[in-house]
Structure formats: C-alpha cells, structure tokens
Write a protein that holds these residues in place. Structure first.
Motif, PDB file in Angstrom:
ATOM      1  N   ALA A 153       0.838  -1.193   0.000  1.00 47.77           N
ATOM      2  CA  ALA A 153       0.000   0.000   0.000  1.00 47.77           C
ATOM      3  C   ALA A 153       0.878   1.250   0.000  1.00 47.77           C
ATOM      4  O   ALA A 153       1.912   1.282   0.675  1.00 47.77           O
ATOM      5  N   PRO A 154       0.506   2.287  -0.752  1.00 44.40           N
ATOM      6  CA  PRO A 154       1.351   3.483  -0.846  1.00 44.40           C
ATOM      7  C   PRO A 154       1.757   4.057   0.505  1.00 44.40           C
ATOM      8  O   PRO A 154       2.901   4.489   0.685  1.00 44.40           O
ATOM      9  N   SER A 155       0.849   4.048   1.455  1.00 49.69           N
ATOM     10  CA  SER A 155       1.143   4.635   2.763  1.00 49.69           C
ATOM     11  C   SER A 155       2.158   3.840   3.567  1.00 49.69           C
ATOM     12  O   SER A 155       2.710   4.337   4.547  1.00 49.69           O
ATOM     13  N   GLU A 156       2.444   2.600   3.153  1.00 53.28           N
ATOM     14  CA  GLU A 156       3.318   1.732   3.925  1.00 53.28           C
ATOM     15  C   GLU A 156       4.686   1.512   3.287  1.00 53.28           C
ATOM     16  O   GLU A 156       5.502   0.769   3.831  1.00 53.28           O
ATOM     17  N   VAL A 157       4.951   2.126   2.152  1.00 57.23           N
ATOM     18  CA  VAL A 157       6.198   1.845   1.432  1.00 57.23           C
ATOM     19  C   VAL A 157       7.422   2.126   2.282  1.00 57.23           C
ATOM     20  O   VAL A 157       8.328   1.285   2.428  1.00 57.23           O
ATOM     21  N   VAL A 158       7.497   3.299   2.873  1.00 57.12           N
ATOM     22  CA  VAL A 158       8.676   3.673   3.664  1.00 57.12           C
ATOM     23  C   VAL A 158       8.827   2.777   4.881  1.00 57.12           C
ATOM     24  O   VAL A 158       9.923   2.283   5.180  1.00 57.12           O
ATOM     25  N   ALA A 159       7.737   2.537   5.585  1.00 58.10           N
ATOM     26  CA  ALA A 159       7.803   1.713   6.794  1.00 58.10           C
ATOM     27  C   ALA A 159       8.205   0.276   6.464  1.00 58.10           C
ATOM     28  O   ALA A 159       9.005  -0.336   7.175  1.00 58.10           O
ATOM     29  N   VAL A 160       7.667  -0.262   5.378  1.00 55.48           N
ATOM     30  CA  VAL A 160       8.041  -1.613   4.968  1.00 55.48           C
ATOM     31  C   VAL A 160       9.521  -1.641   4.590  1.00 55.48           C
ATOM     32  O   VAL A 160      10.248  -2.587   4.926  1.00 55.48           O
ATOM     33  N   GLY A 161       9.978  -0.612   3.917  1.00 59.38           N
ATOM     34  CA  GLY A 161      11.385  -0.542   3.568  1.00 59.38           C
ATOM     35  C   GLY A 161      12.280  -0.579   4.790  1.00 59.38           C
ATOM     36  O   GLY A 161      13.288  -1.301   4.813  1.00 59.38           O
ATOM     37  N   GLU A 162      11.905   0.162   5.823  1.00 53.70           N
ATOM     38  CA  GLU A 162      12.706   0.190   7.047  1.00 53.70           C
ATOM     39  C   GLU A 162      12.667  -1.148   7.769  1.00 53.70           C
ATOM     40  O   GLU A 162      13.684  -1.638   8.257  1.00 53.70           O
ATOM     41  N   ARG A 163      11.507  -1.763   7.834  1.00 56.00           N
ATOM     42  CA  ARG A 163      11.357  -3.004   8.594  1.00 56.00           C
ATOM     43  C   ARG A 163      11.980  -4.202   7.880  1.00 56.00           C
ATOM     44  O   ARG A 163      12.526  -5.103   8.526  1.00 56.00           O
ATOM     45  N   PHE A 164      11.924  -4.205   6.547  1.00 56.92           N
ATOM     46  CA  PHE A 164      12.390  -5.372   5.793  1.00 56.92           C
ATOM     47  C   PHE A 164      13.688  -5.123   5.019  1.00 56.92           C
ATOM     48  O   PHE A 164      14.086  -5.955   4.202  1.00 56.92           O
ATOM     49  N   GLY A 165      14.331  -4.016   5.280  1.00 58.23           N
ATOM     50  CA  GLY A 165      15.603  -3.744   4.624  1.00 58.23           C
ATOM     51  C   GLY A 165      15.483  -3.589   3.127  1.00 58.23           C
ATOM     52  O   GLY A 165      16.357  -4.014   2.371  1.00 58.23           O
ATOM     53  N   ALA A 166      14.375  -2.974   2.686  1.00 54.41           N
ATOM     54  CA  ALA A 166      14.116  -2.807   1.253  1.00 54.41           C
ATOM     55  C   ALA A 166      14.285  -1.343   0.855  1.00 54.41           C
ATOM     56  O   ALA A 166      13.943  -0.438   1.616  1.00 54.41           O
ATOM     57  N   ALA A 167      14.785  -1.111  -0.343  1.00 49.74           N
ATOM     58  CA  ALA A 167      14.982   0.246  -0.845  1.00 49.74           C
ATOM     59  C   ALA A 167      13.692   0.745  -1.487  1.00 49.74           C
ATOM     60  O   ALA A 167      13.218   0.158  -2.462  1.00 49.74           O
ATOM     61  N   PRO A 168      13.106   1.818  -0.973  1.00 52.98           N
ATOM     62  CA  PRO A 168      11.877   2.341  -1.575  1.00 52.98           C
ATOM     63  C   PRO A 168      12.170   3.042  -2.895  1.00 52.98           C
ATOM     64  O   PRO A 168      13.207   3.698  -3.050  1.00 52.98           O
ATOM     65  N   PHE A 169      11.261   2.900  -3.855  1.00 53.06           N
ATOM     66  CA  PHE A 169      11.450   3.584  -5.129  1.00 53.06           C
ATOM     67  C   PHE A 169      10.115   4.013  -5.712  1.00 53.06           C
ATOM     68  O   PHE A 169       9.072   3.442  -5.412  1.00 53.06           O
ATOM     69  N   ASP A 170      10.186   5.055  -6.527  1.00 52.57           N
ATOM     70  CA  ASP A 170       9.033   5.620  -7.219  1.00 52.57           C
ATOM     71  C   ASP A 170       7.934   6.086  -6.274  1.00 52.57           C
ATOM     72  O   ASP A 170       6.749   5.883  -6.531  1.00 52.57           O
ATOM     73  N   ILE A 171       8.349   6.700  -5.176  1.00 53.06           N
ATOM     74  CA  ILE A 171       7.445   7.450  -4.319  1.00 53.06           C
ATOM     75  C   ILE A 171       8.118   8.784  -4.018  1.00 53.06           C
ATOM     76  O   ILE A 171       9.311   8.959  -4.262  1.00 53.06           O
TER      77      ILE A 171
END
Length: 272
Positions: A153-171
C-alpha cells in the motif's frame, strides 16, 4: 581472440540486458574488489571457494566468470562449473579488459544492502503501471538479476522498507524517484552509470508514457497502452511484473536493434 571457453567484452555487451543472458559471476578476490568496488552490469559477486556448491543453483543455465584479468580464478571456477554440468566461459582479459574498453560499470556503493541470500530488495506502491514495472526490469536485467520486489500500500512503502531492509522507489521524497522532468527509470540509468544509446532511447519512451508526454516519442502511447492493458489483465502485482518483463525485453531489443526497420505488406500488383 575468443575461444570456446572464453568470451570477449564486445560479445558480452550484446548479451547483457537480454532475456536469455547467462549468469555473470564476479570472482575477484576481496582485495581486488576493494581496490575497485564496481561491477560489470548484471553480475553477481561470489567467492570461488564455494564453486563446488553451485551446481544445483546453476543447473540448466550458462555462466560467464570474470576475475581481475581472466586468469586462474576465472578459469578454475569455470572449469569447476563445467565439471558440474554448467556451460561456463570466462571473460577474456577479465574485469581489467572490460574497464579498459570503457564499458559501463556499476558502483557497488549505489546498491542497497543485500539480504542473507545476497539479493537486493526493493519496495514500491502496489498496482504498478509504467515506472514500477520498468524499474524492476532495469534492475533485474542490468543491476541484480536476483533482485526481489515488494508491492505494498502506498502509505506503507517507507515503513516496509525500514522493517524489511528494502529500498523504496518511485514514491515522493526518496532517493530512487522522479527528479524534475526525469522519471525514476531515468534516475536509475544515471545513478547506476549504465547509459547506453539503447537504454536512453527506452528511457525516453518510459518517460513519455509515465509522465503523460506522448510527444517525447511516437512509441510512448503504445507503451502506455500495453502497460495499462497488463494492469487490467493481472490482479497479482508479481504476475504482472513477470509479464511486464517480456514487454520491456521486446521494447529494449527494438531500441537496440530494430529502430531502422519498417514493416509493410509488399505487393507486386499492378496499379489500375
């Protein structure tokens, strides 16, 4: 001159980025890699010490092995792989020959941290259309063939990135995103240092389709139409990504090899 167990840098450049590209393995020593921490596009960094364990993972695939100069580490690793039933070649002249030819190299520092299995992990908004399919295609074909993509979900991209060690992109407000008139695809090509005429041409198509600029290239509306069609065909984002890989494979090959070709139905009928 290339032999049946070696491949030249020129020939390798024609394989990188294509759907059937071989696995490209960098077996430079840690010391050599530290001296120049860049990677040939699409390559994965592995230690030759573990080559005897790679048979299952590479079964049925072909591989190209590169060390610093194409000597003992690459040739020994390739020989081991052939012993395991993998069709393996070495890069003629190794990393140094590729660098001397001034071919693209990716700075390892630009890559996000890898997970326990050596993969980069990326996260973006669900229900992709253009950039969020184009960028994963670019990463899989030129940066990390084993990359993992999470659609949330768009609102969770950054938080998911922090929790799962993922690089956010295209936001908004992240490193891997639009900059001015450039879309995320443009930014990745620039930051990874992989600009080639074919990729820059494809980037124009992606930008035109992604930013409502059909005037940038006559093919941009077609890319947008195909992208929107895929988004209607697939409810599952990962299934859509896999289908989109073929779409971008085709557009890339057109950009690289077929822009000068036209098609018509020739006829020898005499005009009345």
């Amino acid at each position: 001159m290339s032999t049946f167990t070696t491949i030249s840098s020129d020939k390798l450049t024609r394989l990188i980025g294509t759907a059937n590209a071989p696995v490209l393995i960098d077996v430079r020593t840690d010391q050599d890699f530290a001296a120049d921490p860049r990677l040939i596009p699409g390559s994965i960094k592995l230690s030759h010490d573990n080559v005897s364990d790679w048979g299952g993972e590479l079964s049925g695939r072909s591989a190209i092995v590169a060390c610093l100069r194409g000597a003992k580490l690459a040739q020994g690793t390739a020989a081991w792989l052939r012993q395991l039933g993998v069709q393996a070649e070495t890069l003629e002249g190794g990393f140094e020959a590729w660098k001397d030819a001034r071919l693209p190299l990716i700075e390892a520092s630009k890559l996000p941290p890898r997970d326990a299995r050596g993969r980069t992990v990326w996260v973006t908004r669900a229900r992709p259309k253009v950039d969020r399919i184009a960028c994963p295609w670019l990463i899989r074909r030129f940066v990390d063939p084993n990359a993992v993509f999470l659609y949330v979900a768009p609102s969770e991209v950054v938080a998911v990135g922090e929790r799962f060690g993922a690089a956010p992109f295209d936001i908004e407000n992240v490193f891997w995103s639009h900059r001015g008139e450039l879309c995320t695809f443009d930014v990745m090509i620039e930051e990874f240092g992989i600009a080639t005429p074919a990729l820059l041409r494809l980037a124009t198509l992606v930008r035109g389709a992604d930013t409502a600029r059909p005037d940038l290239a006559p093919e941009a509306p077609g890319l947008l139409a195909a992208s929107l069609g895929l988004s209607r065909m697939y409810d599952d984002d990962i299934e859509q990504l896999e289908a989109g890989m073929l779409l971008y494979d085709a557009f890339y090959r057109w950009c690289r090899d077929a822009t000068g070709e036209t098609h018509n139905w020739p006829t020898n009928k005499v005009k009345a």
